[in-house]
Design a protein around this motif. Structure first.
Motif, PDB file in Angstrom:
ATOM      1  N   VAL A  50       0.845  -1.201   0.000  1.00 31.23           N
ATOM      2  CA  VAL A  50       0.000   0.000   0.000  1.00 31.23           C
ATOM      3  C   VAL A  50       0.879   1.250   0.000  1.00 31.23           C
ATOM      4  CG1 VAL A  50      -1.569   1.384   1.416  1.00 31.23           C
ATOM      5  CG2 VAL A  50      -2.028  -1.049   1.066  1.00 31.23           C
ATOM      6  N   VAL A  51       1.917   1.239   0.834  1.00 31.75           N
ATOM      7  CA  VAL A  51       2.815   2.392   0.913  1.00 31.75           C
ATOM      8  C   VAL A  51       3.528   2.608  -0.416  1.00 31.75           C
ATOM      9  CG1 VAL A  51       4.871   3.328   2.032  1.00 31.75           C
ATOM     10  CG2 VAL A  51       3.154   2.113   3.389  1.00 31.75           C
ATOM     11  N   ALA A  52       4.072   1.537  -0.983  1.00 30.47           N
ATOM     12  CA  ALA A  52       4.803   1.662  -2.245  1.00 30.47           C
ATOM     13  C   ALA A  52       3.891   2.114  -3.370  1.00 30.47           C
ATOM     14  CB  ALA A  52       5.446   0.326  -2.608  1.00 30.47           C
ATOM     15  N   THR A  53       2.663   1.617  -3.360  1.00 32.24           N
ATOM     16  CA  THR A  53       1.731   1.951  -4.422  1.00 32.24           C
ATOM     17  C   THR A  53       1.322   3.413  -4.406  1.00 32.24           C
ATOM     18  OG1 THR A  53       0.825  -0.289  -4.506  1.00 32.24           O
ATOM     19  CG2 THR A  53      -0.576   1.465  -5.335  1.00 32.24           C
ATOM     20  N   GLU A  54       1.053   3.944  -3.221  1.00 32.76           N
ATOM     21  CA  GLU A  54       0.541   5.316  -3.153  1.00 32.76           C
ATOM     22  C   GLU A  54       1.630   6.370  -3.229  1.00 32.76           C
ATOM     23  OE1 GLU A  54      -1.030   6.648   0.668  1.00 32.76           O
ATOM     24  OE2 GLU A  54      -0.218   4.835   1.580  1.00 32.76           O
ATOM     25  N   THR A  55       2.903   5.987  -3.055  1.00 35.07           N
ATOM     26  CA  THR A  55       3.952   7.010  -3.055  1.00 35.07           C
ATOM     27  C   THR A  55       5.072   6.730  -4.050  1.00 35.07           C
ATOM     28  OG1 THR A  55       4.977   5.869  -1.182  1.00 35.07           O
ATOM     29  CG2 THR A  55       3.538   7.705  -0.686  1.00 35.07           C
ATOM     30  N   SER A  56       5.697   5.629  -3.971  1.00 39.83           N
ATOM     31  CA  SER A  56       6.816   5.187  -4.809  1.00 39.83           C
ATOM     32  C   SER A  56       7.558   6.292  -5.550  1.00 39.83           C
ATOM     33  CB  SER A  56       6.354   4.099  -5.769  1.00 39.83           C
ATOM     34  OG  SER A  56       5.443   4.621  -6.685  1.00 39.83           O
ATOM     35  N   ALA A  57       7.475   6.317  -6.878  1.00 37.38           N
ATOM     36  CA  ALA A  57       8.265   7.261  -7.673  1.00 37.38           C
ATOM     37  C   ALA A  57       7.907   8.707  -7.350  1.00 37.38           C
ATOM     38  CB  ALA A  57       8.069   6.990  -9.162  1.00 37.38           C
ATOM     39  N   LEU A  58       6.637   8.958  -7.049  1.00 42.75           N
ATOM     40  CA  LEU A  58       6.241  10.322  -6.701  1.00 42.75           C
ATOM     41  C   LEU A  58       6.945  10.788  -5.430  1.00 42.75           C
ATOM     42  CD1 LEU A  58       2.394  10.321  -7.414  1.00 42.75           C
ATOM     43  CD2 LEU A  58       4.194  11.433  -8.729  1.00 42.75           C
ATOM     44  N   THR A  59       7.075   9.887  -4.476  1.00 41.72           N
ATOM     45  CA  THR A  59       7.753  10.238  -3.233  1.00 41.72           C
ATOM     46  C   THR A  59       9.232  10.485  -3.475  1.00 41.72           C
ATOM     47  OG1 THR A  59       6.218   8.935  -1.915  1.00 41.72           O
ATOM     48  CG2 THR A  59       8.343   9.415  -0.932  1.00 41.72           C
ATOM     49  N   VAL A  60       9.879   9.577  -4.167  1.00 44.19           N
ATOM     50  CA  VAL A  60      11.322   9.667  -4.372  1.00 44.19           C
ATOM     51  C   VAL A  60      11.690  10.903  -5.185  1.00 44.19           C
ATOM     52  CG1 VAL A  60      13.324   8.483  -5.335  1.00 44.19           C
ATOM     53  CG2 VAL A  60      11.519   7.163  -4.241  1.00 44.19           C
ATOM     54  N   VAL A  61      10.927  11.190  -6.221  1.00 50.43           N
ATOM     55  CA  VAL A  61      11.256  12.288  -7.120  1.00 50.43           C
ATOM     56  C   VAL A  61      10.671  13.610  -6.643  1.00 50.43           C
ATOM     57  CG1 VAL A  61      10.951  13.171  -9.469  1.00 50.43           C
ATOM     58  CG2 VAL A  61      11.472  10.750  -9.102  1.00 50.43           C
ATOM     59  N   GLY A  62       9.442  13.590  -6.125  1.00 46.57           N
ATOM     60  CA  GLY A  62       8.723  14.825  -5.868  1.00 46.57           C
ATOM     61  C   GLY A  62       8.854  15.421  -4.483  1.00 46.57           C
ATOM     62  N   ILE A  63       8.972  14.583  -3.439  1.00 40.93           N
ATOM     63  CA  ILE A  63       8.949  15.124  -2.080  1.00 40.93           C
ATOM     64  C   ILE A  63      10.250  15.829  -1.685  1.00 40.93           C
ATOM     65  CG2 ILE A  63       8.887  14.434   0.351  1.00 40.93           C
ATOM     66  CD1 ILE A  63       6.485  12.789  -0.225  1.00 40.93           C
ATOM     67  N   PRO A  64      11.439  15.362  -2.085  1.00 36.88           N
ATOM     68  CA  PRO A  64      12.647  16.110  -1.709  1.00 36.88           C
ATOM     69  C   PRO A  64      12.631  17.562  -2.166  1.00 36.88           C
ATOM     70  CG  PRO A  64      13.254  13.924  -2.464  1.00 36.88           C
ATOM     71  CD  PRO A  64      11.772  14.078  -2.721  1.00 36.88           C
ATOM     72  N   VAL A  65      12.020  17.838  -3.309  1.00 35.24           N
ATOM     73  CA  VAL A  65      12.019  19.217  -3.805  1.00 35.24           C
ATOM     74  C   VAL A  65      11.140  20.121  -2.944  1.00 35.24           C
ATOM     75  CG1 VAL A  65      10.059  19.090  -5.407  1.00 35.24           C
ATOM     76  CG2 VAL A  65      12.006  20.541  -5.951  1.00 35.24           C
ATOM     77  N   MET A  66      10.178  19.540  -2.199  1.00 33.53           N
ATOM     78  CA  MET A  66       9.327  20.348  -1.321  1.00 33.53           C
ATOM     79  C   MET A  66      10.151  20.996  -0.216  1.00 33.53           C
ATOM     80  SD  MET A  66       5.909  18.042  -0.869  1.00 33.53           S
ATOM     81  CE  MET A  66       4.756  17.796  -2.235  1.00 33.53           C
ATOM     82  N   SER A  67      11.020  20.227   0.423  1.00 30.25           N
ATOM     83  CA  SER A  67      11.864  20.795   1.474  1.00 30.25           C
ATOM     84  C   SER A  67      13.055  21.539   0.880  1.00 30.25           C
ATOM     85  CB  SER A  67      12.350  19.698   2.428  1.00 30.25           C
ATOM     86  OG  SER A  67      12.989  18.656   1.719  1.00 30.25           O
TER      87      SER A  67
END
Length: 499
Positions: A50-67
């Motif tokens: 569930v975690v990998a499905t809802e975040t995966s590539a979006l988390t790795v690529v997109g969230i670091p740029v937020m901070s």
């Protein structure tokens, strides 16, 4: 530029991932195996999937740029996610285990009838197609940087087509069981990659980036200023909106519900759901810290000053330039494989909803296992090719890819969640009431999304409010329409349903 060892690692890892998925998939003999894994998957594997499905590539690529560009206030949303999951686990999930349901929308069919189930299913298909088109784009971003670093001229559209085709082949054969187990492996890999990034940056810079980030106010987690309606970073929309968003995404989105229905029991599904919220919080924290580390590593330069065309390219750039040989290839392979496993999850959810909520409802005779399996596999091919259109359409968007995907999903989340809760709470309403309320709720959210993205460019309503707004509209419109039915007629209808 990547070295030969990195390319070899990428190729070897992708091959190993494909082998693992097919090895664990087993023989798919019918709908229950192909879409639910025989309902025999352990809760912890479903939790991580569930975690990998809802975040995966979006988390790795997109969230670091937020901070990197801001602070760590996105964690406010993660707290809301945990609250929303707890509500779903005890309020909505038990109803899915009341009978042999294959999709989330089967409950709506049971409560309101065939038309509502089909309406919800079709709406899910369209919205998931758009949102996951953005996921395809997220996977294409690091791959384009890889090829550019090798001196190979390419574009996002070509990469998107290749990724879609590869994902179709993977999902067509393996079914949900293969998807879940590959998700587990990928999640461990890319989270490990995030931790390694923090270690490498700290060793390179001496760890001063953390102190600099604190002095710059980038460690702020709670934001109580700003307009709570339009400011997506403030506390109230993040917490409340995040909770309702999680209720919709984990209680009314087939992408997640399909996994929960693959657990052995209701109790195990509840454990998987609640613990996934905790894991997501930790995962978000890791990649937000990655963004802070990169901010220090690149000496506070902006993505534009670094020569990047998209803000979301900042972490892929570091993977190629800053990590040791072999580690770069392993993390890039993890991003690509995780992205494809997430896409295969979407394909599985889309095909299951197509078979159960659309084909099965429109077909006059009952659907056999063989027919459902055949249609499901053809649907996998069709939806995989369809991903190409929205991915290509959104490739020029300059905003955060995470916010874009969440905003698109939020358009229908409110209507879907509202229809579920409305059906449980309002005993007077019938199918017409629910259908009209659902359509109006989706239209209201779509209006705000279109105005922001394509007309004014201004945020009138923060994306976190979309689900709650949809729920309120559904209850208001559906509640008013339900007043048309006399109490005596409602009681007669209930007696007929019992019979």
């Amino acid at each position: 530029m990547l070295h030969t060892v990195d390319l070899l690692v990428i190729i070897a890892y992708l091959a190993a991932t494909a082998w693992l998925g097919l090895k664990l998939s087993g023989r798919q003999s019918g709908l229950r195996d192909y879409f639910l894994g025989g309902r025999n998957l352990p809760w912890w594997a479903v939790c991580l999937s569930v975690v990998a499905t809802e975040t995966s590539a979006l988390t790795v690529v997109g969230i670091p740029v937020m901070s990197f560009l801001g602070d760590i206030s996105y964690l406010q949303v993660a707290i809301g996610y945990i609250i929303g999951r707890v509500i779903v686990a005890f309020f909505m999930l038990p109803r899915y285990y009341d009978g042999e349901m294959v999709t989330a929308y089967a409950y709506l069919g049971k409560r309101f009838g065939q038309s509502t189930q089909t309406t919800a299913g079709i709406t899910f298909l369209v919205t998931r197609l758009m949102a996951d088109g953005v996921r395809v784009l997220a996977a294409a971003i690091p791959l384009k940087l890889i090829l550019d670093g090798m001196g190979i001229e390419t574009n996002y559209f070509t990469i998107i087509v290749v990724l879609a085709v590869v994902t179709i082949l993977y999902t067509f054969i393996g079914g949900i069981k293969a998807v879940v187990w590959v998700d587990v492996a990928q999640m461990f890999l890319y989270v490990l990659g995030g931790v390694l990034t923090i270690v490498v940056v700290s060793a390179t810079t001496g760890g001063g980036w953390f102190t600099d980030a604190a002095e710059a106010g980038k460690l702020s987690m709670f934001v109580f200023s700003g307009n709570p309606i339009s400011d997506a970073s403030s506390f109230v929309p993040s917490l409340v909106g995040g909770a309702v968003f999680a209720m919709a995404s984990h209680g009314a989105d087939q992408l997640v519900v399909q996994r929960l229905l693959a657990c052995r029991t209701k109790v195990e599904a509840q454990k998987a759901l609640i613990w996934s919220g905790v894991v997501v919080f930790v995962q978000f924290a890791v990649f937000l810290v990655v963004g802070l580390a990169l901010w220090g590593y690149y000496e506070q330069q902006t993505p534009a000053q670094l020569g990047l065309t998209r803000d979301d390219e900042i972490f892929p750039l570091f993977i190629i330039e800053g990590l040791p040989q072999g580690v770069s290839g392993l993390l890039l392979a993890g991003i690509l494989a995780a992205a494809m496993s997430t896409l295969s999850s979407s394909l599985s959810a889309l095909s299951s909803s197509t078979v159960t909520d659309v084909y099965g409802r429109l077909k006059k005779s009952p659907v056999t296992d063989a027919q459902g399996l055949r249609v499901g596999r053809w649907a996998t091919i069709g939806w995989g090719l369809a991903f190409i259109v929205p991915a290509a359409f959104f490739r020029s968007d300059e905003g955060s890819i995470v916010i874009l995907a969440l905003g698109i999903a939020g358009i229908t989340y409110g209507g879907l969640l509202g229809a579920f809760v409305f059906g449980i709470v309002n005993k007077r309403a019938d199918a017409v009431d629910a259908n009209v309320a659902f359509v109006v709720a989706v239209a209201v959210n779509a209006f705000f999304f279109v105005m922001e993205k394509f007309v004014t460019g201004e945020v009138w309503v923060a994306w976190q409010w979309y689900p709650l707004l949809g729920v309120l509209v559904t209850f208001a419109v559906g509640g008013l329409l339900s007043l048309r039915h006399p109490a005596a007629a409602v009681a007669a209808r209930d007696r007929e349903t019992v019979r």
